[in-house]
Design an enzyme around this catalytic site. Structure first.
Site, short mmCIF file in Angstrom:
data_model
loop_
_atom_site.label_atom_id
_atom_site.label_comp_id
_atom_site.label_asym_id
_atom_site.label_seq_id
_atom_site.Cartn_x
_atom_site.Cartn_y
_atom_site.Cartn_z
N CYS A 143 -4.68 6.05 11.73
CA CYS A 143 -3.46 5.91 10.95
C CYS A 143 -2.63 4.72 11.44
O CYS A 143 -1.96 4.06 10.65
CB CYS A 143 -2.64 7.19 10.96
SG CYS A 143 -2.36 7.89 12.60
N HIS B 174 1.56 10.64 14.66
CA HIS B 174 1.11 10.13 13.36
C HIS B 174 1.86 8.86 13.01
O HIS B 174 3.03 8.69 13.39
CB HIS B 174 1.32 11.19 12.29
CG HIS B 174 0.78 10.79 10.95
ND1 HIS B 174 -0.54 10.48 10.75
CD2 HIS B 174 1.40 10.61 9.75
CE1 HIS B 174 -0.72 10.13 9.48
NE2 HIS B 174 0.44 10.21 8.86
#
Length: 1129
Positions: A239, A481
């Protein structure tokens, strides 16, 4: 009052919400203001469109039908109603209550229905079937049941929902227990239901949904359809990479520059530039999320690498460095500098004398402090703040001695695209560890950076910058994240790029939600989700406002290299075709058709290769409806083959147990369905495979054999011929024969058909399966030879002369060729190292029997090199990464390189190297890898070379001097030491043998500092090992080195020399704590705190190590030195 957040089958309740009572009085069902305020308190950040409250007195409760609706009511421009199930919904123990949103079309239908009923007419419409498939409406609501006369006798439930056509109402299946609804309870002296009536109230808060995704389930969500953009698939922990790639993609000038890199002859498996071009074009054209697997494979990464999170700044620099190398010598050389590179000046300026020392350097990004900085402007002011050097920190100015001075940095120029790295990870001195800085740090949509430029900088053009990208991290030091918020165009909206999902974003989501810390204006006592505090910006991308049109100039089809566009467009068409085929598979059955003509064109094993592509000339690929019958199939195939339906016979081909595919049974029952045949004889997911026999040719064969009809024949076989001259096996004919006839009965027809003389001897073989071909006895019958329908007989003209010396015909018989086909293997040869630009990737057809010498000769012919200079490395499959060098060529055959799972449809990879020395010489050499420390210990260069196995360390040092420009004096001071797990194993003398080096260690070569060498020649100095660690000795990092302790030198003075040796600035060195370590144990460090302490005479080089306790430069100390830096081919 009963305050409840009941979990229902259809509801995810907001269990954290509580209604606050403003006084000692119990909450009333008709106190709409307090109920509304509680809804606002729970979601204070959401923008409201309208709100309303409504009460419905339900009479005759016990006589109601299973489902009852309230009158309609409005909240702003929206229309609602309450849905009551008095006997329960999907259960009978609880009354169920829901709130339903009504689109305008349904409102109109209800009004019409009610008007027709009121007029005594039969309704012409059922309003419950009217719906609008496109609407959505987001709302918070509170539903309550209460006693009609006493509103304090109540039960209230709250929730929120995105109302849409798929889920048009939302509420509570188990609202109130029907066994208790009509009886008093210890809490309430009167029941909810009294006199067969009850009050149902609702407060609804309709919310704005500017992004279109508030409380969205994302079921069947299509990013391309909703936003015009697509996301990137996450491979596991990529990510961080996805967020950067999206930012770079929407920097149009960068995308155009990448497209201009010449990649016409590149392979996406090992060319980062080409793989990136493909990713960018896919982001432009694909309708689904784009895979980055091809890109990471070009980095040389495997699946394990894709599950490791890396520092985004390091990844960005490594990527840009890779692209820069590819751009050298092209029209876009230095183009990245024009986009991303600015200049900053580091200076020291004396206060009392006219002396300044300065250095101007390029920068690709700016790292800015967050801790203690409220705004981005504060961070810039902090970056250029001036430090005054006075007292003990005076600056030594050449020719002027120690002087008071000002030290700092200033920006000389700023790039068009400014990447700002916010230092969210830093070392906490009090907690003695690396931590994430979640402090609030505000950044603007627009910022003027001219105040931070030097006085001599060019200010003729505005230095106002506009925010176009915010890269966000959520989590802590150990993981989390990443996603990106990007403004793709000059005047466009903002969008959130979260891996494979793209959604619209508000300015609040861009700014306020990513400042970090406590949001401004947060209501007192708010107990919402605390995780938001850990979601904050860690990288900002600003575009120079005066250059926006240049930076964001549209990317056109002409900007994309033709080979990229052409290749990917075709790949997309293939994908589209496959999708269409999958849809058609529900209606059609794919049919692969082999005919006599196709059989004659085939030169391999079995009847044909059904794994071949659809454009294979041997096979015909078509489709037929699954509900078609065999007669329909026969008409269809006759039309394809331009034959009369009476002139063909269809045979079904099936898999035999020996993994061959042969003709099995004729499809004579014309009324049976295609799917019925397939269900009985082949797997569900398999193509229908048929052989079409041409009956006109069959009738001629009957005449040739003197037969009158088929009854004389009961076995259907296929003939192949081995041609010695062409070295091929080919199909020849399909024949019906009598099982009682001898094999030799074929001879007369063969000789006549091929115009051979009558005395030509013929040898027959049965092709049974791969690796099994039997010689047939010509005098035995077909039945005795166990020849059955679909069997293949191969024949050849028996050679009557010795052909062993005929090298132009390696296959002397059909058996030889069959053996080759059985052991045939396609080897893909790839250069061992990606920087080997002189040689490429190619395939060779060899056999598993091929030995090392023959393989080397075949590769050498392809490369036009001497085979003696080739070395081969076997590969891991399916990762296609190098495994092990072939060490014993004399015992090697290709069988050693073939995995047990190999099939003839896949290629085996073998890596090759063209050596500078012959392989025989190499056996006497040893590959040496060393790291040369070129600037103290702050820079290292890896190099490889061969030296004699019987050589010495001096040979290694001599090779280093040939690769590094050193003067004679520096070359004489070279020394080599070995490091394992960040510990020095051994320092070597030039006379030490190569065999003394440990194969698992890392060899470092450095120029011994001149002053150190001079000091060690006296009795006033001793050499000691210095080792880096972080907090405990199991967390070692960086390169250990040798350092000199001087007699009488205090710790304060030693630190100054040590800082210079390390090349650390004051900020970096302030994080270093000195400690004494035991050389032979993991005992606790003894930390040195007295600046007047003298270490000389206290530390023994054999027993002690000088330890440096500080966090590693990359911010993540790993145990036992297992940290992996980002690497790309």
């Amino acid at each position: 009052m009963v305050l409840s957040n009941v979990d229902a089958e259809e509801v995810n309740m907001d269990s954290s919400m509580e209604l606050e009572e403003s006084s000692q009085e119990p909450l009333r069902a008709d106190n709409y203001e307090e109920i509304y305020n509680s809804l606002v308190h729970h979601e204070p950040d959401l923008e409201e469109a309208a709100h309303a409250s409504y009460s419905w007195v339900v009479k005759n409760f016990s006589t109601l039908e299973d489902k009852t609706y309230s009158p309609l009511f409005k909240a702003g421009h929206t229309t609602w109603r309450i849905v009551l199930f008095p006997k329960g919904c999907n259960q009978t123990e609880y009354a169920s209550v829901f709130l339903e949103y009504l689109p305008q079309c349904k409102v109109e239908a209800i009004r019409k229905y009610e008007a027709e009923l009121a007029a005594g007419k039969t309704p012409t419409i059922d309003p419950e079937i009217v719906n609008d498939e496109t609407y959505s409406c987001c709302a918070q609501f509170a539903l309550s049941l209460s006693n009609v006369q006493d509103p304090t006798v109540m039960q209230i439930n709250t929730s929120h929902h995105r109302f849409r056509s798929e889920v048009k109402d939302w509420g509570f299946t188990r609202f109130v227990d029907l066994r208790k609804i009509a009886v008093p309870t210890p809490e309430f002296p009167v029941p909810f239901l009294e006199n067969d009536e009850i009050c149902i109230s609702v407060t609804v808060r309709v919310l704005q949904d500017p992004t279109g995704v508030l409380w969205h389930s994302f079921v069947n969500y299509n990013s391309k359809k909703e936003t015009g953009y697509v996301g990137l698939k996450n491979q596991g922990a990529t990510c961080y990479m996805n967020s950067l790639l999206q930012s770079l993609f929407f920097t149009n000038i960068f995308r155009k520059t990448v497209y201009k890199i010449p990649t016409d002859n590149d392979d996406s498996r090992d060319s980062v530039a080409y793989a990136l071009q493909r990713v960018f074009y896919n982001l432009e054209k694909q309708r689904e999320p784009v895979s980055t697997t091809e890109l990471t494979r070009s980095f040389g990464w495997n699946s394990f690498d894709s599950f490791m999170q890396h520092d985004i700044q390091e990844f960005n620099r490594v990527l840009q460095d890779n692209l820069e190398k590819k751009m050298k010598g092209t029209e876009v050389e230095n183009a990245l500098n024009d986009i991303f590179v600015g200049k900053m000046k580091s200076y020291v300026k004396c206060i009392d004398v006219n002396y300044e020392s300065s250095r101007v350097e390029d920068f690709w990004d700016i790292q800015l402090n967050v801790k203690g900085m409220d705004t981005l402007e504060d961070s810039f002011r902090d970056a250029i703040q001036v430090e005054t050097l006075t007292g003990d920190n005076k600056y030594y100015a050449e020719g002027h001695g120690l002087q008071d001075a000002h030290k700092g940095i200033i920006f000389e120029s700023l790039p068009n695209v400014l990447q700002l790295q916010l230092k969210r990870f830093d070392y906490d001195m009090l907690r003695d560890m690396m931590v994430k800085i979640n402090d609030r740090h505000e950044f603007p949509l627009e910022i003027d950076l001219e105040p931070y430029l030097s006085e001599t900088a060019d200010k003729s053009e505005s230095h106002v910058y506009v925010l176009h990208g915010v890269l966000v991290h959520g989590g802590d030091l150990h993981g989390g994240h990443y996603y990106a918020l990007i403004k793709p165009e000059k005047d466009s909206n903002w969008f959130k790029f979260d891996d494979d999902r793209v959604t619209r974003a508000t300015i609040k989501e861009v700014l306020e939600d990513n400042y970090g810390g406590e949001p401004a204006g947060r209501a007192k006592g708010y107990n919402g989700n605390p995780f938001k505090r850990f979601m904050n910006a860690y990288m900002l991308v600003y575009f120079r406002k005066s250059r926006l049109d240049h930076i964001l100039s549209p990317v056109t089809a002409e900007d994309v290299p033709f080979h990229v566009r052409n290749t990917l467009d075709e790949e997309h068409r293939v994908v589209e075709r496959k999708l269409l085929e999958r849809e058609e598979q529900q209606i059609y059955r794919r049919v692969r058709v082999l005919t006599t003509d196709g059989f004659k064109k085939y030169h391999g094993f079995d009847m044909t290769d059904f794994s071949a592509s659809d454009d294979d000339p041997v096979l015909i690929t078509t489709k037929i409806k699954r509900n078609a019958n065999i007669w329909d199939l026969q008409k269809h195939l006759a039309g394809l083959l331009n034959r009369d339906t009476s002139g063909i016979r269809i045979w079904l081909m099936t898999n035999r147990q020996n993994r061959t595919v042969r003709v099995d049974l004729p499809l004579d029952k014309k009324t049976i369905l295609v799917d019925q045949i397939c269900d009985m004889h082949i797997r569900k997911d398999m193509d229908m495979r048929v052989y079409v026999e041409f009956l006109s040719e069959h009738n001629q064969l009957l005449a040739d054999f003197g037969a009158t009809d088929d009854n004389d024949f009961d076995t259907y076989i296929f003939l192949k011929i081995f041609d010695y001259e062409t070295q091929q096996i080919s199909g020849l004919a399909d024949l019906h024969v009598s099982k009682n006839s001898p094999i030799s009965s074929l001879s007369e027809w063969i000789r006549e058909h091929l115009k051979w003389s009558s005395d030509v001897p013929i040898t027959y073989y049965e092709e049974i399966k791969t690796g099994m071909v039997d010689v047939l006895d010509p005098n035995a019958s077909f039945e005795k030879s166990e020849i059955q329908v679909g069997d293949i007989i191969c024949f050849e003209k028996k050679l009557v002369h010795d052909s062993s010396s005929d090298t132009s015909h390696p296959y002397k018989s059909a058996l030889d060729l069959y053996d080759f086909m059985a052991h045939r293997v396609v080897i893909t040869f790839e250069p061992r190292y990606s920087d080997d630009t002189n040689n490429g990737v190619f395939d060779l057809v060899l056999t598993t029997h091929t030995n090392y010498t023959d393989m080397a000769r075949a590769v050498a012919n392809k490369l036009n090199v001497d085979p003696n200079y080739l070395q081969f490395t076997m590969a891991h499959l399916p990762s296609r990464t190098p495994r092990s060098v072939i060490r014993n060529p004399s015992k090697f055959t290709l069988q050693n390189a073939i995995p047990s799972t190999y099939s003839h449809n896949q290629n085996v990879v073998m890596f090759y190297e063209v050596l500078d020395i012959t392989l025989s010489e190499l056996e006497r050499k040893q590959l040496i890898r060393v790291h040369f420390l070129s600037n103290g210990i702050s820079h290292e260069t890896q190099m490889e070379f061969y030296v004699d196995k019987e050589g010495t360390v001096e040979d290694i040092l001599r090779q280093v001097t040939q690769k590094v420009p050193l003067n004679a004096e520096d070359a004489s001071r070279l020394r080599l030491y070995e490091v394992y797990n960040h510990r020095i194993l051994k320092s070597h003398l030039p006379t030490d043998g190569i065999y003394d080096l440990n194969e698992f260690s890392t060899a470092y070569v450095e120029v011994t500092p001149k002053e150190e060498q001079m000091q060690l020649k006296t009795d006033d100095a001793v050499s000691i090992v210095v080792q880096h660690f972080f907090k405990d000795l199991s967390r070692l990092h960086d390169i250990p080195f040798y350092f000199v302790l001087l007699r009488g030198e205090t710790l304060k003075d030693l630190k100054k020399r040590l800082q210079k040796r390390l090349g650390y600035n004051d900020t970096q060195f302030s994080k270093v704590k000195l400690a004494v370590l035991q050389a032979q144990s993991f005992g606790k460090p003894y930390y040195l705190t007295d600046d007047d302490e003298v270490l000389y005479g206290e530390l023994e080089p054999q027993s002690h190590i000088l330890g440096l306790d500080h966090p590693p430069a990359n911010g993540s100390a790993q145990y036992h030195g297992m940290d992996q830096a980002i690497r790309m081919k």
